[in-house]
Design a protein around this motif. Structure first.
Motif, PDB file in Angstrom:
ATOM      1  N   PRO A  44      77.180  10.328  55.148  1.00 16.94           N
ATOM      2  CA  PRO A  44      78.246   9.321  55.157  1.00 16.94           C
ATOM      3  C   PRO A  44      77.900   8.014  54.439  1.00 16.94           C
ATOM      4  N   ASN A  45      76.630   7.640  54.366  1.00 18.80           N
ATOM      5  CA  ASN A  45      76.235   6.381  53.731  1.00 18.80           C
ATOM      6  C   ASN A  45      76.090   6.498  52.211  1.00 18.80           C
ATOM      7  N   GLY A  46      76.444   7.662  51.649  1.00 16.94           N
ATOM      8  CA  GLY A  46      76.353   7.863  50.205  1.00 16.94           C
ATOM      9  C   GLY A  46      75.067   8.513  49.750  1.00 16.94           C
ATOM     10  N   LEU A  47      74.126   8.725  50.661  1.00 17.97           N
ATOM     11  CA  LEU A  47      72.867   9.368  50.315  1.00 17.97           C
ATOM     12  C   LEU A  47      73.085  10.874  50.188  1.00 17.97           C
ATOM     13  N   HIS A  48      72.524  11.470  49.143  1.00 15.37           N
ATOM     14  CA  HIS A  48      72.576  12.924  48.960  1.00 15.37           C
ATOM     15  C   HIS A  48      71.207  13.472  49.352  1.00 15.37           C
ATOM     16  N   LEU A  49      71.174  14.308  50.383  1.00 11.70           N
ATOM     17  CA  LEU A  49      69.943  14.894  50.894  1.00 11.70           C
ATOM     18  C   LEU A  49      69.820  16.315  50.357  1.00 11.70           C
ATOM     19  N   MET A  50      68.686  16.623  49.738  1.00 10.61           N
ATOM     20  CA  MET A  50      68.465  17.953  49.166  1.00 10.61           C
ATOM     21  C   MET A  50      67.260  18.615  49.819  1.00 10.61           C
ATOM     22  N   LEU A  51      67.316  19.941  49.904  1.00  9.03           N
ATOM     23  CA  LEU A  51      66.194  20.754  50.360  1.00  9.03           C
ATOM     24  C   LEU A  51      65.836  21.707  49.226  1.00  9.03           C
ATOM     25  N   ASP A  52      64.582  21.765  48.877  1.00 10.89           N
ATOM     26  CA  ASP A  52      64.109  22.694  47.852  1.00 10.89           C
ATOM     27  C   ASP A  52      62.915  23.451  48.381  1.00 10.89           C
ATOM     28  N   GLU A  53      62.946  24.763  48.185  1.00 12.34           N
ATOM     29  CA  GLU A  53      61.864  25.619  48.677  1.00 12.34           C
ATOM     30  C   GLU A  53      60.716  25.616  47.687  1.00 12.34           C
ATOM     31  N   GLU A  54      59.531  25.402  48.199  1.00 14.13           N
ATOM     32  CA  GLU A  54      58.338  25.400  47.368  1.00 14.13           C
ATOM     33  C   GLU A  54      57.869  26.833  47.169  1.00 14.13           C
ATOM     34  N   LYS A  55      57.845  27.245  45.941  1.00 10.46           N
ATOM     35  CA  LYS A  55      57.352  28.578  45.589  1.00 10.46           C
ATOM     36  C   LYS A  55      56.150  28.411  44.671  1.00 10.46           C
ATOM     37  N   PRO A  56      54.963  28.864  45.099  1.00  8.05           N
ATOM     38  CA  PRO A  56      53.803  28.760  44.209  1.00  8.05           C
ATOM     39  C   PRO A  56      54.056  29.544  42.920  1.00  8.05           C
ATOM     40  N   ARG A  57      53.742  28.938  41.805  1.00  8.26           N
ATOM     41  CA  ARG A  57      53.975  29.586  40.515  1.00  8.26           C
ATOM     42  C   ARG A  57      52.728  30.306  40.003  1.00  8.26           C
ATOM     43  N   TRP A  58      51.567  29.962  40.563  1.00  7.92           N
ATOM     44  CA  TRP A  58      50.325  30.613  40.195  1.00  7.92           C
ATOM     45  C   TRP A  58      49.333  30.371  41.327  1.00  7.92           C
ATOM     46  N   PRO A  59      48.273  31.155  41.406  1.00  5.93           N
ATOM     47  CA  PRO A  59      47.290  30.923  42.467  1.00  5.93           C
ATOM     48  C   PRO A  59      46.616  29.567  42.275  1.00  5.93           C
ATOM     49  N   ALA A  60      46.376  28.871  43.357  1.00  5.32           N
ATOM     50  CA  ALA A  60      45.686  27.582  43.290  1.00  5.32           C
ATOM     51  C   ALA A  60      44.231  27.815  42.902  1.00  5.32           C
ATOM     52  N   PRO A  61      43.648  26.906  42.139  1.00  4.23           N
ATOM     53  CA  PRO A  61      42.232  27.053  41.778  1.00  4.23           C
ATOM     54  C   PRO A  61      41.356  27.106  43.024  1.00  4.23           C
TER      55      PRO A  61
END
Length: 90
Positions: A44-61
């Protein structure tokens, strides 16, 4: 021109579970039909709240988790590791 914050993006592990949680709080998110890992909600205050899923794109070092744990425990003042370091078979 004065900067205005109008969007907040939260990275989550599971968009569907997060949408269900926020629905219990009274927020109605719209899941993007072309990209199920993204949802948005206009507040209601004009803020747009987004949710994004974190998907690993490669194995972490190797050792990344240990460095993050040390950095996080240093900030909290704790000397105990937050997670164990993965070990490779010898």
């Amino acid at each position: 021109m004065k900067p205005v914050m109008d969007t907040l993006d939260i990275v989550v592990a599971d968009v569907a579970a997060s949408v269900a949680f926020y629905r219990c709080l009274g927020l109605e998110f719209q899941v993007d039909p072309n990209y199920a890992e993204h949802a948005g909600c206009d507040l209601p205050n004009g803020l747009h709240l987004m949710l994004d899923e974190e998907k690993p794109r490669w194995p972490a070092p190797v050792g990344t988790a240990a460095r993050v744990a040390r950095r996080s425990s240093w900030r909290s003042g704790s000397t105990a590791p937050l997670m164990s370091t993965p070990r490779t078979p010898s």
